[in-house]
Design a protein around this motif. Structure first.
Motif, PDB file in Angstrom:
ATOM      1  N   ARG A 159       7.600  -4.749   8.924  1.00  0.00           N
ATOM      2  CA  ARG A 159       7.967  -5.500   7.453  1.00  0.00           C
ATOM      3  C   ARG A 159       6.397  -5.639   7.086  1.00  0.00           C
ATOM      4  NH1 ARG A 159      13.038  -6.451   6.182  1.00  0.00           N
ATOM      5  NH2 ARG A 159      12.321  -9.709   6.057  1.00  0.00           N
ATOM      6  N   ASP A 160       5.678  -6.681   7.365  1.00  0.00           N
ATOM      7  CA  ASP A 160       4.530  -7.136   7.741  1.00  0.00           C
ATOM      8  C   ASP A 160       3.599  -6.105   8.233  1.00  0.00           C
ATOM      9  OD1 ASP A 160       5.507  -9.642   6.341  1.00  0.00           O
ATOM     10  OD2 ASP A 160       5.119 -10.588   8.934  1.00  0.00           O
ATOM     11  N   HIS A 161       4.335  -5.104   9.552  1.00  0.00           N
ATOM     12  CA  HIS A 161       3.016  -4.525  10.187  1.00  0.00           C
ATOM     13  C   HIS A 161       2.792  -3.110   8.945  1.00  0.00           C
ATOM     14  CE1 HIS A 161       1.427  -2.294  12.721  1.00  0.00           C
ATOM     15  NE2 HIS A 161       2.601  -0.737  12.843  1.00  0.00           N
ATOM     16  N   GLY A 162       3.575  -2.524   8.097  1.00  0.00           N
ATOM     17  CA  GLY A 162       2.884  -1.603   7.448  1.00  0.00           C
ATOM     18  C   GLY A 162       2.254  -2.739   6.404  1.00  0.00           C
ATOM     19  N   ARG A 163       2.819  -3.569   5.830  1.00  0.00           N
ATOM     20  CA  ARG A 163       1.330  -4.346   4.501  1.00  0.00           C
ATOM     21  C   ARG A 163       0.275  -4.435   5.197  1.00  0.00           C
ATOM     22  NH1 ARG A 163       6.347  -7.604   3.181  1.00  0.00           N
ATOM     23  NH2 ARG A 163       5.560  -9.001   4.713  1.00  0.00           N
ATOM     24  N   ILE A 164       0.710  -4.559   7.136  1.00  0.00           N
ATOM     25  CA  ILE A 164      -0.523  -4.924   7.492  1.00  0.00           C
ATOM     26  C   ILE A 164      -1.854  -3.547   7.459  1.00  0.00           C
ATOM     27  CG2 ILE A 164      -1.792  -5.805   9.586  1.00  0.00           C
ATOM     28  CD1 ILE A 164      -0.202  -7.745   9.877  1.00  0.00           C
ATOM     29  N   GLN A 165      -1.170  -2.056   7.312  1.00  0.00           N
ATOM     30  CA  GLN A 165      -1.829  -1.255   7.965  1.00  0.00           C
ATOM     31  C   GLN A 165      -2.162  -0.779   6.330  1.00  0.00           C
ATOM     32  OE1 GLN A 165      -2.256   1.058  10.292  1.00  0.00           O
ATOM     33  NE2 GLN A 165      -1.021  -0.615  12.029  1.00  0.00           N
ATOM     34  N   ASP A 166      -1.468  -1.101   5.385  1.00  0.00           N
ATOM     35  CA  ASP A 166      -2.315  -0.627   3.706  1.00  0.00           C
ATOM     36  C   ASP A 166      -3.355  -1.858   3.550  1.00  0.00           C
ATOM     37  OD1 ASP A 166      -0.007   0.989   3.218  1.00  0.00           O
ATOM     38  OD2 ASP A 166       0.748  -1.030   2.919  1.00  0.00           O
ATOM     39  N   ARG A 167      -3.322  -2.800   4.392  1.00  0.00           N
ATOM     40  CA  ARG A 167      -4.680  -3.604   3.814  1.00  0.00           C
ATOM     41  C   ARG A 167      -5.314  -3.347   5.022  1.00  0.00           C
ATOM     42  NH1 ARG A 167      -1.851  -9.852   3.967  1.00  0.00           N
ATOM     43  NH2 ARG A 167      -0.927  -9.383   1.438  1.00  0.00           N
ATOM     44  N   LEU A 168      -4.992  -2.814   6.322  1.00  0.00           N
ATOM     45  CA  LEU A 168      -6.299  -2.530   7.244  1.00  0.00           C
ATOM     46  C   LEU A 168      -6.831  -1.436   6.816  1.00  0.00           C
ATOM     47  CD1 LEU A 168      -4.915  -3.009  10.762  1.00  0.00           C
ATOM     48  CD2 LEU A 168      -6.802  -4.539   9.743  1.00  0.00           C
ATOM     49  N   LYS A 169      -6.459  -0.386   5.655  1.00  0.00           N
ATOM     50  CA  LYS A 169      -7.209   0.860   5.111  1.00  0.00           C
ATOM     51  C   LYS A 169      -7.478   0.346   4.276  1.00  0.00           C
ATOM     52  CE  LYS A 169      -5.697   5.232   3.468  1.00  0.00           C
ATOM     53  NZ  LYS A 169      -5.031   6.130   2.984  1.00  0.00           N
ATOM     54  N   ALA A 170      -7.297  -0.238   3.087  1.00  0.00           N
ATOM     55  CA  ALA A 170      -8.530  -0.653   2.717  1.00  0.00           C
ATOM     56  C   ALA A 170      -9.427  -1.972   2.532  1.00  0.00           C
ATOM     57  CB  ALA A 170      -7.813  -1.612   1.225  1.00  0.00           C
ATOM     58  N   SER A 171      -9.588  -2.783   3.681  1.00  0.00           N
ATOM     59  CA  SER A 171     -10.403  -3.494   4.580  1.00  0.00           C
ATOM     60  C   SER A 171     -11.555  -2.320   5.045  1.00  0.00           C
ATOM     61  CB  SER A 171     -10.139  -4.153   5.385  1.00  0.00           C
ATOM     62  OG  SER A 171      -9.651  -3.502   6.456  1.00  0.00           O
ATOM     63  N   SER A 172     -10.803  -1.162   5.352  1.00  0.00           N
ATOM     64  CA  SER A 172     -12.213  -0.539   5.849  1.00  0.00           C
ATOM     65  C   SER A 172     -12.840   0.523   5.097  1.00  0.00           C
ATOM     66  CB  SER A 172     -11.582   0.606   6.867  1.00  0.00           C
ATOM     67  OG  SER A 172     -10.610   1.249   6.280  1.00  0.00           O
TER      68      SER A 172
END
Length: 516
Positions: free
Chosen positions: A266-279
């Protein structure tokens, strides 16, 4: 050991402990690493020699030939420490009066177990590292400089080992130094390692404290794994219990891991979203990163410039101190020269006073000599004239008349005349007979200072005496005395020559006085 002793006293230990089957032994050795050579500190200085570090058949590092003594209490260990420290190499530097010139290692071997079974063993290394030195501050030279070089070299090798362990390098340079080679098992083996860093709070030791803390921070990040017991136990039952306990703990860990895995997904999905925003935001912060890079380079340049200015300031301070010392020396020399000048001035003043006194005496002597010469010449001239009285003829030379009592009294009165009266009379005679010399009255009085009576006599004899003689000769002629004309001419010529000699003689002393 304390628990074992309490169990024996209270009878609360295991059956083996109650029966006294538990045994242990502690042996202590002490060595120093001096100039990258190993020496035993517990042997006399006469028997001290370099020892070799070797690896045993079991793969452990040991010092061949190192003496170890058994101990039973803390007091025994402290006695050995004192004995070893007396043999340790120390020296005095500008930074420390008792500076350690070597690394000291206290080795404590402990063995314990049940009688009849293989004992468990462990080794404790207590290391006292010599501090790093800056030769510019410590001021060492000769043998001490070589010691400082070896100390810094071994500490640098220790830092390289720590750096290799920190970045998990495939090769760790333990053999670069005897210190790292000896502590190989403690730094990267089956052990637990603790490092204590000593820092100095003074501003003069800022650089050393900063480097020490950075080194400690780097060491703290190193993870060499947890220590494990190196015991070959024959008790299978205890081993089974231990393994079953570990199995249960592993099962619990597995269940816990599965739960964590679900949450991690679950955290991985949230992290992917954050990574996209951070990129996306990272693309916008490229300019900020460039700005940060420029600021870092500027900071580096400013730091280098500050270091350079600091060195120039220290150099200028040293030159100023040297100049101040030279100024003090010159000032002391100047004071000495002034004292010599004052002393010479006093000597010159004394010599000048003596010279003035001698000059005055010489002037008096010259005047006295001139008067004596004048009288002698007058007497000679009077004696050289022929006398015709024996032949009954009239004499052509005017004989000097003896002085009467009145004239003698007048001369004595002249001698007793005061300077002001003498000046008045001389000025009156000059105004009457020789007006051209009236302007020189001050020079004449200065020349005859202290001899005003003598001056008055000379002036009276020159001017009033000549007038009296003229009157006498005129009166004699009127009374009918007719001297010979030729004799009268000769007398006048002789008198003229005498007056010319007197005038020339008066000019010579004045010239000499001017030269003096």
């Amino acid at each position: 050991v304390k628990k074992y002793e309490e169990a024996q006293r209270n009878g609360s230990g295991s059956p083996e402990e109650e029966q006294g089957r538990f045994e242990f032994s502690i042996n202590v050795g002490m060595l120093e690493i001096y100039n990258d050579a190993v020496f035993d500190l517990l042997v006399p200085a006469s028997k001290k020699k370099s020892l070799e570090i070797k690896r045993t058949k079991e793969g452990q590092i040991e010092v061949a030939g190192l003496s170890k003594e058994p101990v039973n209490s803390v007091k025994d260990v402290i006695k050995l420490l004192k004995r070893g420290n007396e043999s340790r190499a120390t020296a005095a530097t500008d930074m420390n009066e008792h500076s350690s010139r070597s690394h000291m290692v206290l080795i404590v071997d402990v063995k314990s177990g049940i009688q009849g079974e293989e004992p468990a063993s462990g080794t404790l290394f207590l290391v006292d590292l010599a501090g790093s030195e800056r030769v510019r501050k410590s001021g060492v030279e000769g043998a001490n400089l070589k010691e400082a070089t070896q100390i810094n070299k071994s500490l640098s090798a220790l830092g390289n080992v720590m750096e290799a362990l920190d970045r998990k390098a495939s090769h760790v340079p333990y053999r670069d130094s005897k210190l790292t080679y000896l502590l190989q098992d403690s730094l990267g083996g089956n052990s637990r390692t603790m490092m204590v860093v000593a820092c100095c709070p003074t501003s003069s030791s800022f650089d050393e404290t900063k480097h020490a803390l950075e080194f400690a921070t780097r060491v703290r990040r190193i993870n060499i794994g947890s220590a494990k017991r190196n015991v070959a136990s024959k008790n299978l039952e205890e081993t089974v219990k231990h393994l079953s306990h570990e199995l249960k703990s592993l099962a619990k860990s597995k269940k816990k891991s599965e739960e964590q895995l679900v949450s991690l997904k679950r955290d991985h999905g949230r992290i992917q979203d954050r990574l996209k925003a951070s990129s996306e935001s990272r693309a916008k912060s490229i300019d900020e990163a460039r700005t940060l890079t420029v600021l870092k380079s500027s900071n580096t340049q400013m730091t280098a410039r500050w270091q350079k200015e600091k060195q120039l300031h220290e150099k200028a301070a040293a030159e100023l101190e040297v100049a101040q010392n030279e100024a003090k020396q010159l000032q002391s020399q100047l004071i000495k020269a002034k004292r010599d000048a004052d002393r010479m001035a006093r000597v010159v003043a004394e010599k000048e006073s003596e010279f003035d006194a001698l000059k005055s005496e010489l002037r008096d002597a010259k005047v006295t000599s001139s008067a004596a010469n004048l009288r002698a010449r007058k007497a000679q001239m009077l004696q050289s004239r022929p006398s015709n009285a024996s032949q009954g003829k009239a004499s052509h030379i005017v004989k000097p008349t003896p002085r009467s009592d009145a004239s003698v009294a007048r001369i004595n009165k002249m001698k007793e005349t005061t300077p002001s009266e003498a000046r008045t009379k001389v000025l009156a005679m000059l105004q009457e007979h020789d007006p051209k010399k009236v302007d020189k009255i001050d020079a004449i009085m200065e020349r005859f200072k202290g001899r005003e009576g003598f001056l008055l006599m000379k002036m009276t004899a020159r001017y009033e005496g000549s007038s009296d003689k003229t009157a006498a000769s005129t009166g004699g002629a009127s009374n009918g005395s007719r001297p010979n004309t030729a004799a009268q001419k000769r007398s006048e010529m002789a008198m003229a020559r005498h007056m010319e000699r007197m005038r020339s003689k008066k000019k010579v002393p004045s010239t000499r006085n001017l030269r003096d």
